[in-house]
Every structure is written in C-alpha cells, then in structure tokens.
Enzyme design. Structure first.
Site, PDB file in Angstrom:
ATOM      1  N   ASN A 145      60.676 -23.019 -56.270  1.00  0.00           N
ATOM      2  CA  ASN A 145      59.155 -23.509 -56.896  1.00  0.00           C
ATOM      3  C   ASN A 145      59.243 -23.754 -58.272  1.00  0.00           C
ATOM      4  OD1 ASN A 145      56.523 -23.658 -57.908  1.00  0.00           O
ATOM      5  ND2 ASN A 145      55.933 -22.052 -56.653  1.00  0.00           N
ATOM      6  N   HIS A 189      53.951 -30.034 -53.410  1.00  0.00           N
ATOM      7  CA  HIS A 189      54.355 -28.982 -54.479  1.00  0.00           C
ATOM      8  C   HIS A 189      55.329 -28.212 -53.634  1.00  0.00           C
ATOM      9  CE1 HIS A 189      54.686 -25.475 -56.992  1.00  0.00           C
ATOM     10  NE2 HIS A 189      54.050 -24.720 -56.269  1.00  0.00           N
ATOM     11  N   CYS A 247      50.900 -24.753 -61.108  1.00  0.00           N
ATOM     12  CA  CYS A 247      51.573 -25.237 -60.066  1.00  0.00           C
ATOM     13  C   CYS A 247      50.696 -26.815 -59.858  1.00  0.00           C
ATOM     14  CB  CYS A 247      51.847 -24.540 -58.716  1.00  0.00           C
ATOM     15  SG  CYS A 247      52.839 -23.169 -59.148  1.00  0.00           S
TER      16      CYS A 247
END
EC number: 2.3.1.180
Length: 325
Positions: A282, A252, A115
């Site tokens: 996500n 993020h 990520c």
C-alpha cells in the site's frame, strides 16, 4: 454541446531501488510470509533510502510523465501533489517539485486525503481546467509511508511501501458525451466520525512529532468494500454507463481482499482489475498512479479504454474517477 475535458496526455512512476520482501520483514517483526500473503496479498514493498525524500520520488515520476506527454515543466500551469508524508511541514512539497522541473509560472500546492489523495487531486486539477483557470496540470501521488510506521506493530508495518506516480492533464474540447476522451466524472466523500479507525498518532499541533500509523483493520475493510462499491455506482450513473462498460478498474492498492471484494460487488472479472499490491504494497496516494502507469506502459490500457479509479483512506475519505484514456 461542446465542453472542456481534462485529457490525460502522459503518465509516469518511480519506485525506490530497495526492495523489502516478506522474509525481510520477519527479521524485524513477529510475522511470516504466509501470514502476510493470506491476509493482504502483499509479497514485497519498496522502501526509500534514508536520503530519499518524498519530493525526490515525485520529481522522478513527474519527469517520466512529462516525457510521455511531450512537454516541459515550464509548459505546466498547475502542480498538485497528493501526499500524507511531505518533505517538511511547509513549504508544500509541490513547490520543491515545481522548482526541480523548471516551472516558473502558475502555482503548486499539496493536497492531503491520505490513500484517496490521488483521486482528490485529480478531481481538483480537473475542476481548475474546466473552470478555464489552467490549461495543463501535473497531478502526482507520492509517499514515503515507511517513515511513519511502527515496526513493533505487525498489523500495520507489513502493509505499506514507498513510491510515486504522476499524470499530465491537458484541456481539450469534448462533445459532452460518455465517449469523450478525458475525465468524465469525479465523486468525492468523507466522514470524520471514523477518525479512530485509521489515523497517525502525531502531528505538529498535537504531539510535535510525525507519529505512527494506527489502524483497526477489520473495520476499515468492512467500510472500504461498501463505500467503494457505492461511489463506483455513483460515478457510472452520473454518465449513464454500466459496470460492464468498464475496461479497467484501477483501484487503490490496499489489500487484495478489498480489491476482490470490490470487483465482486461490481460483477467485474478480476482480469479487468489492475493489481500491483503484491509487489508495491500500500503506497497510499501513490498507489493508483503507480498501477495506472504500469498498465499503460505494458500495453494493457489503450487509448479509448474506459477506466474507473477508486480509493478509500483515513478520515474516512473515499472517491472515484471515471475517465477515458
């Protein structure tokens, strides 16, 4: 003092057409819309079609970024693709993108920091530019994360989606001051002791399979809020700025509670946080450039705005990038 800055000339993004709502998820796993929204803020996610690869998403995002920048693929010297879900074990997905864009010079490679991948890739490209090795670089975050989910694990399968985002960087002269346009500061960290908190239980040299995402959500949340606030402070201090100078936080998109917690620690209004997690879920390395492109194209982010990008991912990896659009 004149310095070389990596200026962002364009951005682009791509989301698969197929949308899976929380209600759709209830037909697959024992969960509910209320349960997902309350814990994550997610309401839907995009899912790549069976014949869509990570490179397909990346290529679409890249073309839109190149169009905004007003350049062609062969004008590039470097392509970095941040992804944890490459098309193949090798070659790099970036070389597939390179061929599709008609780039015949320079070099292309993948980068894996989960990520945090886009922040890592941005810092990597920035350093190549500052070193004088490349003039123009394309940085892409692209994922088909839904391919590595265990749809019997409701704590993880509801969290992720697919997508891609890209930016074009170009070398330009700056005065070496915080008012310069381009990337001002990047800070990267990792700590391998926390492997078991967030990982995929497979790989070519371990199981011979791609594996599935495994996560200890509570522990990840706790580390994320602390680590992200710390690295953001680090980035601001490096250029002598305060959190009040930030025009937009582009984080993020892991969890709405993490976004709110980070903003609170920085004393930033939630109105200054670009949020897409409710619609994108996500998307790992793709989440920051997807959010950035949306905010640029809808007019929120304007030339001269100060942006703070930050992320944390499996490993643990985390990092922040301070830039002026």
């Amino acid at each position: 003092m004149t310095v070389i800055r990596s200026v962002l000339r364009g951005c682009g993004s791509y989301l698969p057409e197929r949308i899976m709502s929380n209600e759709d998820m209830t037909e697959i796993v024992d969960t509910s819309d209320d349960w997902i929204v309350e814990r994550t803020g997610i309401r839907q996610r995009h899912v790549a079609h069976a014949d869509e690869k990570t490179s397909d998403l990346a290529i679409n995002a890249a073309k839109r970024a190149l169009e905004m920048a007003g350049i062609e693929g062969d004008d590039l010297d470097l392509i970095v693709v941040a992804t944890a879900t490459p098309d193949e074990t090798f070659p790099a997905t970036a070389t597939t993108v390179q061929a599709a864009l008609g780039m015949t010079k320079g070099f292309a490679f993948d980068l894996q920091a989960v990520c945090s991948g886009f922040v890592y890739a941005l810092a990597t490209a920035d350093n190549f530019i500052k070193a004088g090795q490349v003039k123009r670089a394309l940085v892409i975050g692209a994922e088909t994360f839904t391919r590595i989910l265990d749809y019997e694990d409701r704590t993880t399968c509801v969290l992720f989606g697919d997508g891609a985002g890209a930016v074009v960087l170009e070398a330009a002269e700056g005065a070496g001051e915080a008012s310069d346009q381009g990337i001002l500061s990047s800070h990267l960290h990792s700590d391998g002791r926390f492997h078991d908190m967030l990982y995929v239980d497979g790989g070519p040299s371990s199981t011979g399979t791609s594996g599935h995402v495994r996560m200890k959500g509570r522990e990840v949340f706790r580390h994320a809020v602390v680590n992200l606030a710390a690295v953001v402070d680090e980035a601001l201090q490096a250029v002598g700025l305060e959190s009040s100078d930030i025009d937009w936080l582009v984080p993020h998109q892991a969890n709405r509670r993490i976004l709110d917690g980070t903003a609170k620690k920085l004393n930033l209004s939630t109105e200054k946080v670009v949020v897409t997690v409710d619609r994108h879920a996500n998307t790992s390395a793709a989440s920051i450039p997807l959010a950035l492109d949306e905010a640029v194209r809808d007019g929120r982010v304007k030339r001269g705005d100060l942006l703070l990008l930050e992320a944390m991912g499996g490993g643990f990896t985390w990092g922040a990038c301070l830039l002026r659009w």
